[in-house]
Write a protein that holds these residues in place. Structure first.
Motif, PDB file in Angstrom:
ATOM      1  N   GLY A 124       0.786  -1.223   0.000  1.00 22.24           N
ATOM      2  CA  GLY A 124       0.000   0.000   0.000  1.00 22.24           C
ATOM      3  C   GLY A 124       0.821   1.276   0.000  1.00 22.24           C
ATOM      4  O   GLY A 124       1.868   1.389  -0.643  1.00 22.24           O
ATOM      5  N   ALA A 125       0.336   2.244   0.794  1.00 18.38           N
ATOM      6  CA  ALA A 125       0.957   3.572   0.836  1.00 18.38           C
ATOM      7  C   ALA A 125       2.379   3.521   1.367  1.00 18.38           C
ATOM      8  O   ALA A 125       3.238   4.291   0.932  1.00 18.38           O
ATOM      9  CB  ALA A 125       0.099   4.514   1.687  1.00 18.38           C
ATOM     10  N   LEU A 126       2.650   2.606   2.312  1.00 19.75           N
ATOM     11  CA  LEU A 126       4.004   2.489   2.854  1.00 19.75           C
ATOM     12  C   LEU A 126       4.980   2.090   1.762  1.00 19.75           C
ATOM     13  O   LEU A 126       6.065   2.678   1.637  1.00 19.75           O
ATOM     14  CB  LEU A 126       4.032   1.478   3.990  1.00 19.75           C
ATOM     15  N   ALA A 127       4.625   1.081   0.958  1.00 18.42           N
ATOM     16  CA  ALA A 127       5.519   0.629  -0.107  1.00 18.42           C
ATOM     17  C   ALA A 127       5.776   1.743  -1.117  1.00 18.42           C
ATOM     18  O   ALA A 127       6.907   1.938  -1.573  1.00 18.42           O
ATOM     19  CB  ALA A 127       4.935  -0.600  -0.793  1.00 18.42           C
ATOM     20  N   THR A 128       4.734   2.491  -1.441  1.00 20.22           N
ATOM     21  CA  THR A 128       4.874   3.586  -2.403  1.00 20.22           C
ATOM     22  C   THR A 128       5.801   4.674  -1.875  1.00 20.22           C
ATOM     23  O   THR A 128       6.706   5.138  -2.578  1.00 20.22           O
ATOM     24  CB  THR A 128       3.495   4.182  -2.727  1.00 20.22           C
ATOM     25  N   ALA A 129       5.586   5.082  -0.623  1.00 24.62           N
ATOM     26  CA  ALA A 129       6.404   6.136  -0.030  1.00 24.62           C
ATOM     27  C   ALA A 129       7.849   5.700   0.133  1.00 24.62           C
ATOM     28  O   ALA A 129       8.785   6.472  -0.136  1.00 24.62           O
ATOM     29  CB  ALA A 129       5.816   6.548   1.318  1.00 24.62           C
TER      30      ALA A 129
END
Length: 311
Positions: A237-242
């Motif tokens: 999710g957002a963690l992987a993207t950031a």
């Protein structure tokens, strides 16, 4: 201004016992000092960074003038603190976004100590005296006292049953020593946590280009960058993207580690400058210092990475 730090217990659950000790829950959040001594509220991270803009719902603390509180910012999810939920908003500074988060997923500031009250320094007073001062403060909305318990063994069992992080034992006669890791505070967690540096990354084996794993490291007492292991769990999710954006912005041509990385872990790795800090949970460490079953929980900008020697 730095918070007082606890010493890890010699082994899991081995907390000191006796009437001279008080026991508190070890909360799974972000440590922060709330400071109103300049007439405005400032929330300082453990590493001395100003994190005030991230938590507008704690603005009521300004009504405690000349005061410095020590506590933990937590985000409750289903009645329990969730670091993963907190990680989604702890780096946000845009006022409109932080205001939206404050409405939809507000944090709670759990206070467990006080350094200054109405302009008076109270760090030299005993723990029990400081807790009595906290009991008399009119705490605003979204701010609560972290409870104190007399039985460490019972609290250890309850925190395990309810999936809480752990327990901190505090000597009732102890003074507050800013910036000192003191044996007057002893902590033990049901699972181990640490911050670590991201030193390399690998794509998913599917060829999607998405982040599949990161290689973690820490500096030892001599300043050498040591290998902690490879972590793939938690990278969604957002963690992987950031995190993908952060590591690709810091490329390096060569491996930054000062010790050997196993060929299986090094194969296909893209190296990056060791500047991105992540929070991890892990089972334990091997005799060579590698993390067993590490899970990445979030990017940290509010604190420095733990040293190699930190468990």
């Amino acid at each position: 201004m730095e918070p007082m730090l606890a010493t890890p217990a010699a082994r899991t659950g081995a907390l000191p016992r006796g009437p001279q000790w008080a026991y508190e829950v070890k909360w799974d959040g972000v440590r922060a000092l709330a400071d109103t001594t300049t007439g405005v509220l400032r929330l300082w991270s453990r590493g001395g960074r100003d994190v005030t803009p991230a938590y507008p719902e704690l603005s009521g603390l300004v009504d405690l003038p000349g005061t410095v509180l020590d506590g933990e910012v937590v985000l409750l999810d289903g009645g329990r603190p969730s670091f993963a939920a907190l990680a989604e908003r702890m780096h946000v500074r845009d006022p409109r976004r932080t205001a939206a988060f404050a409405r939809s997923r507000p944090v709670t500031y759990l206070v467990f100590d006080v350094l200054r009250v109405a302009g008076t320094d109270v760090t030299s007073r005993a723990y029990d005296e400081r807790r009595a001062l906290l009991d008399g403060l009119p705490l605003p909305d979204r701010v609560q006292l972290s409870p104190v318990y007399p039985d460490g063994d019972e609290l250890w069992a309850v925190t395990a049953e309810h999936g809480l992080e752990g327990v901190v034992a505090k000597r009732r006669s102890s003074v507050y020593r800013p910036g000192v890791r003191s044996a007057d505070w002893v902590k033990s967690a049901h699972q181990h946590h640490r911050t670590a540096l991201v030193v390399g990354w690998r794509e998913e084996t599917s060829g999607s280009g998405r982040l599949g794993a990161v290689l973690l490291g820490a500096h030892d007492a001599d300043g050498r960058l040591r290998y902690l292991g490879r972590a793939g769990s938690g990278l969604t999710g957002a963690l992987a993207t950031a995190l993908h954006a952060a590591v690709t912005a810091q490329p390096r041509d060569t491996c930054p580690f000062d010790d050997d990385v196993p060929p299986l872990d090094a194969r296909g790795t893209r190296w990056c400058a060791p500047v991105v800090v992540v929070d991890t949970r892990y089972l334990n460490r091997t005799p060579t210092g590698r993390l067993r079953q590490p899970v990445v929980r979030g990017v940290r900008t509010d604190t420095d990475p733990d040293p190699w020697e930190q468990q």
